[in-house]
Structure formats: C-alpha cells, structure tokens
Design a protein around this motif. Structure first.
Motif, PDB file in Angstrom:
ATOM      1  N   GLU A 148      32.783  42.431  47.945  1.00 30.88           N
ATOM      2  CA  GLU A 148      34.095  42.302  47.250  1.00 30.88           C
ATOM      3  C   GLU A 148      34.445  41.006  47.172  1.00 30.88           C
ATOM      4  OE1 GLU A 148      37.872  44.387  48.387  1.00 30.88           O
ATOM      5  OE2 GLU A 148      36.533  45.975  48.188  1.00 30.88           O
ATOM      6  N   GLU A 149      34.338  40.129  47.949  1.00 33.20           N
ATOM      7  CA  GLU A 149      34.651  38.857  48.406  1.00 33.20           C
ATOM      8  C   GLU A 149      33.725  37.782  47.283  1.00 33.20           C
ATOM      9  OE1 GLU A 149      35.232  34.823  51.404  1.00 33.20           O
ATOM     10  OE2 GLU A 149      34.726  37.053  52.209  1.00 33.20           O
ATOM     11  N   SER A 161      34.796  38.609  43.712  1.00 28.12           N
ATOM     12  CA  SER A 161      35.878  37.875  43.407  1.00 28.12           C
ATOM     13  C   SER A 161      35.643  36.159  43.277  1.00 28.12           C
ATOM     14  CB  SER A 161      36.746  38.055  44.626  1.00 28.12           C
ATOM     15  OG  SER A 161      37.309  39.154  44.416  1.00 28.12           O
ATOM     16  N   ARG A 173      30.947  42.690  39.398  1.00 28.93           N
ATOM     17  CA  ARG A 173      31.426  43.604  40.686  1.00 28.93           C
ATOM     18  C   ARG A 173      30.677  44.532  41.011  1.00 28.93           C
ATOM     19  NH1 ARG A 173      36.465  43.070  37.552  1.00 28.93           N
ATOM     20  NH2 ARG A 173      37.637  41.676  38.801  1.00 28.93           N
TER      21      ARG A 173
END
Length: 177
Positions: free
Chosen positions: A55-56, A59, A78
């Motif tokens: 997820e990081e 981002s 993603r």
C-alpha cells in the motif's frame, strides 16, 4: 527474460484491452512508459525490491507519477504493487507495444548487414517485407562486419539469412553430417 514476459503479459493485455475499449491506446502507452521509467529509477527500484508495504509502495509510486497517471493507471499501479509486480513494468510496456503493433498491423524488422545499406536498399527491403508479411514494417538497421556480405533479416518469427557467414555455416554443418 521469458519469465518476465509471462508475468507482464496479463497486465499488459488487461491494460491494452481497456485502452482499446476506451480509445486511449496512445495515452496508455504514455502512462505505462512513464511508470516504467519511474520503476527503473534506482531509488524506486530499491523500494520495489525492498520490504516496503504494498500500500505504501503504491502510494509513493502514484505520488511520484502524479498527473502522468489517470485514475485507471493509478489502479493498475496499485494492483501491481499488491501483487509485488511493479518491477516488471518495463516488460509490461514492451508487451503493450507488441499488442499495439499487432493492432496497427505493424512489425519491427531487424536488418543486419555487413556494410551500411543505402536508402534505396532499405526501401526495397521494407517494401518486400511489407508485401510478404502483409503488414507495415519498421526497419531497425545495424551493421556487423562478421557477416562478411549480405543481409540477415529478423521480423517476428521470420528469419531470412542471406549472409555469406550464414551460407558458410550451413555448408560447414552439411559437410560435418
């Protein structure tokens, strides 16, 4: 290399089909190309291969790409991050380009000659290949003095070896068998 292709192909195919459906193939090619350049950056490459949470990582990646990626491009990033596949983005681009070439009825042909080809020779080779393959042909010409004379042409699965080196190799094989 073939393992990367195997991993990249489903992502490229999904992106390509989406792009065709939305009449945005060139836009997607640009987005994927930019994302692949980001993925090849040494710092990002280290993050992708490090222990950063998916997820990081997604981002960070989307943040770096900024407005170069639309909402759908960000979603692809993603998904690829979640699956640990951001490192194959350059291969995804290569597959996407191949799908686009197929759609455009285009083929890349590598033409290797012992000496520099004239513009007329290149035009003749291109015209002959276009007629034979029933596609538009883009030539990538290079020289290799070890061929001695003649031309080696590679276009997809087609290989035409009209070089002296190739003929000598075939004669040597025939004599040895």
């Amino acid at each position: 290399m073939s393992e990367l292709t195997t991993i990249a192909r489903p992502y490229a195919k999904a992106a390509f089909e989406f792009a065709v459906e939305h009449k945005a193939v060139d836009q997607w090619l640009g987005m994927l190309g930019f994302a692949a350049q980001v993925a090849e950056n040494e710092t990002i490459h280290n993050l992708v291969n490090g222990s950063v949470a998916a997820e990081e990582l997604a981002s960070i990646f989307v943040g770096i790409c900024g407005e170069q990626l639309d909402e759908h491009g960000q979603n692809l990033i993603r998904v690829m991050a979640e699956n640990g596949r951001l490192g194959v983005l350059p291969a995804v681009v290569a597959e996407f380009v191949a799908f686009k070439a197929e759609l455009d009825k285009e083929v890349q042909a590598d033409v290797i000659s012992a000496i520099e080809l004239t513009d007329q020779q290149k035009a003749n080779i291109q015209a002959s290949l276009e007629q034979r393959l029933a596609r538009k042909v883009k030539l990538n010409c290079s020289m290799d003095a070890s061929l001695m004379a003649g031309v080696l042409i590679k276009a997809g699965d087609l290989v035409i070896d009209g070089t002296v080196r190739g003929k000598l190799d075939r004669m040597a094989d025939a004599l040895q068998s």
